[in-house]
Motif scaffolding. Structure first.
Motif, PDB file in Angstrom:
ATOM      1  N   ASP A   9     -60.972   1.582 -19.036  1.00  0.00           N
ATOM      2  CA  ASP A   9     -62.320   1.333 -18.524  1.00  0.00           C
ATOM      3  C   ASP A   9     -62.744  -0.119 -18.724  1.00  0.00           C
ATOM      4  O   ASP A   9     -63.625  -0.608 -18.014  1.00  0.00           O
ATOM      5  N   GLY A  10     -62.125  -0.797 -19.692  1.00  0.00           N
ATOM      6  CA  GLY A  10     -62.483  -2.183 -19.966  1.00  0.00           C
ATOM      7  C   GLY A  10     -61.613  -3.203 -19.263  1.00  0.00           C
ATOM      8  O   GLY A  10     -61.671  -4.385 -19.590  1.00  0.00           O
ATOM      9  N   ARG A  26     -49.055  -3.138 -10.350  1.00  0.00           N
ATOM     10  CA  ARG A  26     -50.319  -3.798 -10.637  1.00  0.00           C
ATOM     11  C   ARG A  26     -50.425  -4.038 -12.140  1.00  0.00           C
ATOM     12  O   ARG A  26     -50.052  -3.180 -12.939  1.00  0.00           O
ATOM     13  N   HIS A  27     -50.940  -5.221 -12.493  1.00  0.00           N
ATOM     14  CA  HIS A  27     -51.153  -5.561 -13.899  1.00  0.00           C
ATOM     15  C   HIS A  27     -52.649  -5.523 -14.191  1.00  0.00           C
ATOM     16  O   HIS A  27     -53.418  -6.296 -13.620  1.00  0.00           O
ATOM     17  N   LEU A  28     -53.051  -4.616 -15.076  1.00  0.00           N
ATOM     18  CA  LEU A  28     -54.447  -4.497 -15.484  1.00  0.00           C
ATOM     19  C   LEU A  28     -54.633  -5.156 -16.839  1.00  0.00           C
ATOM     20  O   LEU A  28     -53.706  -5.210 -17.658  1.00  0.00           O
ATOM     21  N   GLY A  29     -55.826  -5.653 -17.084  1.00  0.00           N
ATOM     22  CA  GLY A  29     -56.083  -6.272 -18.370  1.00  0.00           C
ATOM     23  C   GLY A  29     -57.454  -6.894 -18.418  1.00  0.00           C
ATOM     24  O   GLY A  29     -58.339  -6.569 -17.617  1.00  0.00           O
ATOM     25  N   ALA A  30     -57.643  -7.792 -19.363  1.00  0.00           N
ATOM     26  CA  ALA A  30     -58.909  -8.489 -19.546  1.00  0.00           C
ATOM     27  C   ALA A  30     -58.627  -9.952 -19.825  1.00  0.00           C
ATOM     28  O   ALA A  30     -57.536 -10.312 -20.284  1.00  0.00           O
ATOM     29  N   GLU A 254     -46.803  -8.573 -26.451  1.00  0.00           N
ATOM     30  CA  GLU A 254     -47.623  -7.511 -25.867  1.00  0.00           C
ATOM     31  C   GLU A 254     -48.695  -8.045 -24.915  1.00  0.00           C
ATOM     32  O   GLU A 254     -49.840  -7.607 -24.917  1.00  0.00           O
ATOM     33  N   GLY A 255     -48.271  -8.997 -24.064  1.00  0.00           N
ATOM     34  CA  GLY A 255     -49.130  -9.398 -22.946  1.00  0.00           C
ATOM     35  C   GLY A 255     -50.245 -10.359 -23.275  1.00  0.00           C
ATOM     36  O   GLY A 255     -51.297 -10.319 -22.623  1.00  0.00           O
ATOM     37  N   LEU A 256     -50.048 -11.259 -24.243  1.00  0.00           N
ATOM     38  CA  LEU A 256     -51.083 -12.223 -24.637  1.00  0.00           C
ATOM     39  C   LEU A 256     -50.669 -13.638 -24.282  1.00  0.00           C
ATOM     40  O   LEU A 256     -49.508 -14.015 -24.394  1.00  0.00           O
ATOM     41  N   VAL A 257     -51.660 -14.431 -23.872  1.00  0.00           N
ATOM     42  CA  VAL A 257     -51.473 -15.873 -23.787  1.00  0.00           C
ATOM     43  C   VAL A 257     -52.831 -16.536 -23.962  1.00  0.00           C
ATOM     44  O   VAL A 257     -53.871 -15.967 -23.594  1.00  0.00           O
ATOM     45  N   VAL A 271     -52.792  -8.509 -21.099  1.00  0.00           N
ATOM     46  CA  VAL A 271     -52.325  -7.532 -20.119  1.00  0.00           C
ATOM     47  C   VAL A 271     -52.202  -6.200 -20.834  1.00  0.00           C
ATOM     48  O   VAL A 271     -51.525  -6.096 -21.860  1.00  0.00           O
ATOM     49  N   LEU A 272     -52.852  -5.174 -20.300  1.00  0.00           N
ATOM     50  CA  LEU A 272     -53.012  -3.926 -21.019  1.00  0.00           C
ATOM     51  C   LEU A 272     -51.688  -3.261 -21.365  1.00  0.00           C
ATOM     52  O   LEU A 272     -51.525  -2.709 -22.464  1.00  0.00           O
TER      53      LEU A 272
END
Length: 323
Positions: A9-10, A26-30, A254-257, A271-272
């Protein structure tokens, strides 16, 4: 404050992979774009959610080492904040740090692990050389922790304990630079304490480092720009971004930059699903959208790092940033 992990949801769509005109993944994330004053310039998804920053925290850990009184050459300081690919040059710097301090690789408490870089891992295997603690991508940080422990006169054998003076200094540094108290701590893959932050706070801390808000931050950013190969590896994403765009850049598992300009505009991307493919293209697109990075220069970097989608040996698609 209780941790609120990032959930579906975030998240928003950060990027998509297209093959022959159809979306395949698709790549979901925040993502949060923040300036050094802490102002959120753009938010994609729930940037107040709690994430494990993983190795994107290394610049703040390196500053904590400097504040503890540890001193480094430029190459050593960058290795202390690096997720290095395990090239012979990287290993030589880490081994040199240990030797200068009268230590051996056995004093490192990171796990035995092969090099992070696929080429370096293959070359080492072909040469019949085993994985070691030094080849582990966080070995420079661990050598730095040992040096900082010596500077504080603390028991170096306990340097990874969460209550060790070096690790307490890390907690204080994170709170100081992010503006957010540490409220959840785990263990990172390398064995060091891992402190969770919100995505916005992570971006704020890195923005302030890039803006050189202290002499120690200036020493770190100067070293990174002078020795960009050391933070990642020749031809690898962080190194290319630093060399060609002059940014501070740091990946995390785990999808961080995180990327930040010398003017103190930073972006933190999570990236979630933990995938790394979209991290740097998304981060650069967000900085371009805020006018913080030149669009043409960023596009050239993204193109040089792109992993094309192939069909029968021909390019039939690629990654498309959605933000």
């Amino acid at each position: 404050m209780p941790a609120r992990p990032l959930d579906l949801d975030g998240c928003g769509e950060l990027a998509r992979l297209e093959r022959s005109g159809l979306v395949e993944s698709r790549h979901l994330g925040a993502a949060a774009v923040v300036d050094a004053s802490g102002r959120v310039l753009r938010a994609v998804g729930d940037v107040g959610a709690t994430v494990y920053p993983r190795s994107t925290l290394k610049p703040l850990q390196a500053i904590a080492m400097l504040e503890a009184g540890a001193r480094f050459t430029d190459e050593q300081l960058v290795l202390a904040s690096a997720s290095h690919c395990g090239s012979p040059a990287h290993l030589a710097v880490v081994e040199g740090m240990l030797s200068e301090d009268g230590r051996s690789p056995d004093d490192l408490q990171c796990p035995v692990d092969p090099p992070l870089g696929s080429r370096e891992r293959a070359e080492r295997r072909a040469a019949g050389l085993p994985a070691t603690r030094v080849t582990m991508n966080c070995s420079g940080k661990h050598a730095g922790f040992l040096r900082a422990s010596d500077a504080l006169g603390a028991d170096a054998r306990q340097y990874l304990h969460v209550e060790h003076p070096v690790q307490r200094r890390v907690v204080e540094t994170i709170a100081q630079w992010t503006g957010e108290a540490v409220h959840h701590t785990a263990v990172d893959g390398c064995g060091a304490p891992l402190h969770a932050t919100s995505l916005a706070a992570l971006a704020r801390g890195i923005a302030r480092v890039a803006a050189e808000e202290s002499a120690h931050a200036a020493a770190l950013t100067t070293a990174v720009r002078a020795q960009p190969w050391a933070i990642d590896g020749v031809g690898r994403a962080n190194t290319v971004v630093i060399e060609r765009l002059g940014l501070l850049a740091k990946i995390g598992a785990e999808g961080l930059v995180v990327l930040a300009t010398p003017e103190g505009v930073a972006v933190a991307v999570k990236v979630l699903d933990g995938g790394m493919r979209a991290t740097t293209p998304v981060a650069l697109a967000l900085l371009v959208a805020e006018g913080a990075v030149d669009a043409d220069a960023a596009a050239e970097v993204v193109a040089s790092l792109a992993q094309p989608v192939l069909g029968g040996g021909e390019v039939v698609g690629g990654l498309v940033v959605s933000v």
